[in-house]
Scaffold this motif. Structure first.
Motif, PDB file in Angstrom:
ATOM      1  N   GLN A   1       3.478  15.022  -6.034  1.00  0.00           N
ATOM      2  CA  GLN A   1       3.949  16.187  -5.296  1.00  0.00           C
ATOM      3  C   GLN A   1       5.124  15.827  -4.386  1.00  0.00           C
ATOM      4  N   ALA A   2       5.110  14.627  -3.801  1.00  0.00           N
ATOM      5  CA  ALA A   2       6.206  14.198  -2.926  1.00  0.00           C
ATOM      6  C   ALA A   2       7.506  14.067  -3.715  1.00  0.00           C
ATOM      7  N   ALA A   3       7.427  13.579  -4.955  1.00  0.00           N
ATOM      8  CA  ALA A   3       8.622  13.471  -5.798  1.00  0.00           C
ATOM      9  C   ALA A   3       9.227  14.846  -6.060  1.00  0.00           C
ATOM     10  N   LEU A   4       8.368  15.852  -6.209  1.00  0.00           N
ATOM     11  CA  LEU A   4       8.862  17.214  -6.420  1.00  0.00           C
ATOM     12  C   LEU A   4       9.483  17.786  -5.147  1.00  0.00           C
ATOM     13  N   LEU A   5       8.880  17.478  -4.007  1.00  0.00           N
ATOM     14  CA  LEU A   5       9.376  18.031  -2.743  1.00  0.00           C
ATOM     15  C   LEU A   5      10.762  17.487  -2.392  1.00  0.00           C
ATOM     16  N   THR A   6      10.970  16.197  -2.618  1.00  0.00           N
ATOM     17  CA  THR A   6      12.229  15.571  -2.222  1.00  0.00           C
ATOM     18  C   THR A   6      13.250  15.540  -3.357  1.00  0.00           C
ATOM     19  N   ASN A   7      12.752  15.689  -4.589  1.00  0.00           N
ATOM     20  CA  ASN A   7      13.621  15.550  -5.769  1.00  0.00           C
ATOM     21  C   ASN A   7      14.332  14.198  -5.758  1.00  0.00           C
ATOM     22  N   ASN A   8      13.623  13.200  -5.244  1.00  0.00           N
ATOM     23  CA  ASN A   8      14.198  11.864  -5.140  1.00  0.00           C
ATOM     24  C   ASN A   8      13.103  10.826  -5.416  1.00  0.00           C
ATOM     25  N   PRO A   9      12.642  10.745  -6.668  1.00  0.00           N
ATOM     26  CA  PRO A   9      11.550   9.808  -6.977  1.00  0.00           C
ATOM     27  C   PRO A   9      11.919   8.349  -6.740  1.00  0.00           C
ATOM     28  N   GLN A  10      13.188   8.012  -6.851  1.00  0.00           N
ATOM     29  CA  GLN A  10      13.588   6.619  -6.635  1.00  0.00           C
ATOM     30  C   GLN A  10      13.330   6.197  -5.197  1.00  0.00           C
ATOM     31  N   ALA A  11      13.660   7.069  -4.245  1.00  0.00           N
ATOM     32  CA  ALA A  11      13.416   6.743  -2.842  1.00  0.00           C
ATOM     33  C   ALA A  11      11.920   6.632  -2.565  1.00  0.00           C
ATOM     34  N   LEU A  12      11.132   7.457  -3.243  1.00  0.00           N
ATOM     35  CA  LEU A  12       9.680   7.376  -3.065  1.00  0.00           C
ATOM     36  C   LEU A  12       9.150   6.049  -3.584  1.00  0.00           C
ATOM     37  N   ILE A  13       9.647   5.626  -4.745  1.00  0.00           N
ATOM     38  CA  ILE A  13       9.190   4.359  -5.324  1.00  0.00           C
ATOM     39  C   ILE A  13       9.545   3.191  -4.417  1.00  0.00           C
ATOM     40  N   THR A  14      10.797   3.113  -4.007  1.00  0.00           N
ATOM     41  CA  THR A  14      11.202   1.993  -3.148  1.00  0.00           C
ATOM     42  C   THR A  14      10.507   2.053  -1.796  1.00  0.00           C
ATOM     43  N   GLY A  15      10.286   3.266  -1.279  1.00  0.00           N
ATOM     44  CA  GLY A  15       9.599   3.401  -0.002  1.00  0.00           C
ATOM     45  C   GLY A  15       8.163   2.920  -0.085  1.00  0.00           C
ATOM     46  N   LEU A  16       7.447   3.305  -1.140  1.00  0.00           N
ATOM     47  CA  LEU A  16       6.059   2.874  -1.305  1.00  0.00           C
ATOM     48  C   LEU A  16       5.960   1.364  -1.526  1.00  0.00           C
ATOM     49  N   VAL A  17       6.933   0.808  -2.256  1.00  0.00           N
ATOM     50  CA  VAL A  17       6.939  -0.648  -2.464  1.00  0.00           C
ATOM     51  C   VAL A  17       7.134  -1.365  -1.127  1.00  0.00           C
ATOM     52  N   LYS A  18       8.021  -0.865  -0.299  1.00  0.00           N
ATOM     53  CA  LYS A  18       8.250  -1.483   1.013  1.00  0.00           C
ATOM     54  C   LYS A  18       7.028  -1.365   1.909  1.00  0.00           C
ATOM     55  N   VAL A  19       6.377  -0.205   1.867  1.00  0.00           N
ATOM     56  CA  VAL A  19       5.163  -0.027   2.668  1.00  0.00           C
ATOM     57  C   VAL A  19       4.103  -1.047   2.254  1.00  0.00           C
ATOM     58  N   ALA A  20       3.917  -1.214   0.930  1.00  0.00           N
ATOM     59  CA  ALA A  20       2.950  -2.197   0.447  1.00  0.00           C
ATOM     60  C   ALA A  20       3.355  -3.612   0.849  1.00  0.00           C
ATOM     61  N   ARG A  21       4.637  -3.901   0.754  1.00  0.00           N
ATOM     62  CA  ARG A  21       5.121  -5.244   1.093  1.00  0.00           C
ATOM     63  C   ARG A  21       4.911  -5.555   2.563  1.00  0.00           C
ATOM     64  N   PHE A  22       5.318  -4.654   3.442  1.00  0.00           N
ATOM     65  CA  PHE A  22       5.195  -4.906   4.879  1.00  0.00           C
ATOM     66  C   PHE A  22       3.737  -4.981   5.329  1.00  0.00           C
ATOM     67  N   ASN A  23       2.858  -4.233   4.666  1.00  0.00           N
ATOM     68  CA  ASN A  23       1.446  -4.230   5.053  1.00  0.00           C
ATOM     69  C   ASN A  23       0.624  -5.265   4.290  1.00  0.00           C
ATOM     70  N   GLN A  24       1.307  -6.132   3.521  1.00  0.00           N
ATOM     71  CA  GLN A  24       0.643  -7.195   2.770  1.00  0.00           C
ATOM     72  C   GLN A  24      -0.415  -6.637   1.833  1.00  0.00           C
ATOM     73  N   MET A  25      -0.093  -5.537   1.156  1.00  0.00           N
ATOM     74  CA  MET A  25      -1.007  -4.896   0.221  1.00  0.00           C
ATOM     75  C   MET A  25      -0.483  -5.050  -1.201  1.00  0.00           C
ATOM     76  N   PRO A  26      -1.404  -5.145  -2.180  1.00  0.00           N
ATOM     77  CA  PRO A  26      -0.968  -5.255  -3.575  1.00  0.00           C
ATOM     78  C   PRO A  26      -0.384  -3.930  -4.077  1.00  0.00           C
ATOM     79  N   LEU A  27       0.503  -4.001  -5.042  1.00  0.00           N
ATOM     80  CA  LEU A  27       1.078  -2.795  -5.602  1.00  0.00           C
ATOM     81  C   LEU A  27       0.096  -2.082  -6.538  1.00  0.00           C
ATOM     82  N   GLN A  28      -0.806  -2.824  -7.164  1.00  0.00           N
ATOM     83  CA  GLN A  28      -1.815  -2.244  -8.043  1.00  0.00           C
ATOM     84  C   GLN A  28      -3.180  -2.772  -7.622  1.00  0.00           C
ATOM     85  N   TRP A  29      -4.120  -1.844  -7.387  1.00  0.00           N
ATOM     86  CA  TRP A  29      -5.484  -2.232  -6.994  1.00  0.00           C
ATOM     87  C   TRP A  29      -6.420  -1.069  -7.203  1.00  0.00           C
TER      88      TRP A  29
END
Length: 276
Positions: free
Chosen positions: A248-276
């Motif tokens: 739904q966020a990808a539809l709201l912003t029409n910017n899925p690339q920013a969502l992907i990179t943002g979620l990857v950064k959130v996982a990276r900074f919080n020391q969380m795995p990308l898949q779990w």
């Protein structure tokens, strides 16, 4: 069949210690082991003492909640041991509530003006959500990069997220949280928690009726199973809700690339795995 006496009551009520104690010790050891690593990579701005204090304060809340659950069968059946245990657990919760909020840096500050507020409210407008407020959580010391959708149609964001992500990525993460509100996820998760609590109370009532036949320590065995099943269902639902909010966020912003990179950064900074 085993007789029920006061020593049995204390043994069953203290079962919370045997159930939670080993987990607590493992958590303390893990905190000590990972502290130096997290410190070296720049993910912590706390001393070891402060880190353990934060951990023990948070675990104290869960310990008190589990103590209430374990003592409930005896309290409902009028046994003094269970009643005393529940009173002490509630007192512990009250004492820890304010201190834990301060230690965990969970004191929010309302963002009443500014570009960020305008952007977030503009993202919410097409969803039909009447966003009430945007809050900032000071998480600079703990380096938490995150945002939260909470009750009453409000959204929270940490200061470290605003510092670490680009404007487009921030908008995508905030759209993700707004999507949670649009899809009713906080309300549904709360319903699951209440449902699990009601089922637990139903099981406790059944166990209470059995105290006249079995030793209390024996009838306590199903309670961890019920709590574990409830926790698994909560986890499964929360993961499914995350995927729905992403779409739904990808539809709201029409910017899925920013969502992907943002979620990857959130996982990276919080020391969380990308898949779990």
């Amino acid at each position: 069949f085993l007789p029920v006496n006061i020593s049995d009551q204390w043994l069953a009520t203290s079962g919370i210690v045997w159930f939670y104690g080993p987990l607590l010790l493992i958590g303390i050891v893990t905190q000590c082991i990972t502290f130096r690593v997290m410190k070296d990579v720049g993910e912590l701005d706390y001393t070891l003492g402060e880190t353990l204090k934060k951990y023990l304060s948070a675990q104290g809340v869960w310990f008190a909640v589990l103590a209430i659950v374990f003592a409930a069968p005896f309290a409902f059946s009028g046994q003094i041991v269970g009643q005393v245990a529940i009173v002490l657990a509630f007192v512990t919760l009250i004492v820890l509530k304010s201190s834990n909020q301060k230690l965990q840096e969970m004191t929010p500050y309302a963002i009443t003006t500014g570009e960020l507020r305008d952007r977030v409210f503009a993202l919410a407008q097409p969803t039909g959500i009447n966003l009430r407020q945007l809050y900032l959580l000071p998480k600079q010391r703990s380096r938490m990069v995150n945002a939260f959708a909470v009750k009453n149609d409000t959204v929270m964001v940490t200061d470290y997220l605003l510092k670490s992500l680009s404007k487009e990525e921030v908008d995508s993460i905030m759209a993700h949280e707004i999507a949670h509100l649009q899809l009713g996820h906080p309300r549904k998760l709360l319903g699951q928690v209440i449902g699990t609590g009601l089922v637990s109370l139903w099981v406790i009532q059944i166990l209470t009726a059995l105290t006249m036949f079995f030793a209390p320590w024996a009838i306590m065995l199903p309670i961890p199973i019920v709590l574990s099943l409830g926790g698994y269902l909560f986890y499964a639902s929360s993961r499914r809700f995350e995927y729905q909010a992403d779409a739904q966020a990808a539809l709201l912003t029409n910017n899925p690339q920013a969502l992907i990179t943002g979620l990857v950064k959130v996982a990276r900074f919080n020391q969380m795995p990308l898949q779990w």
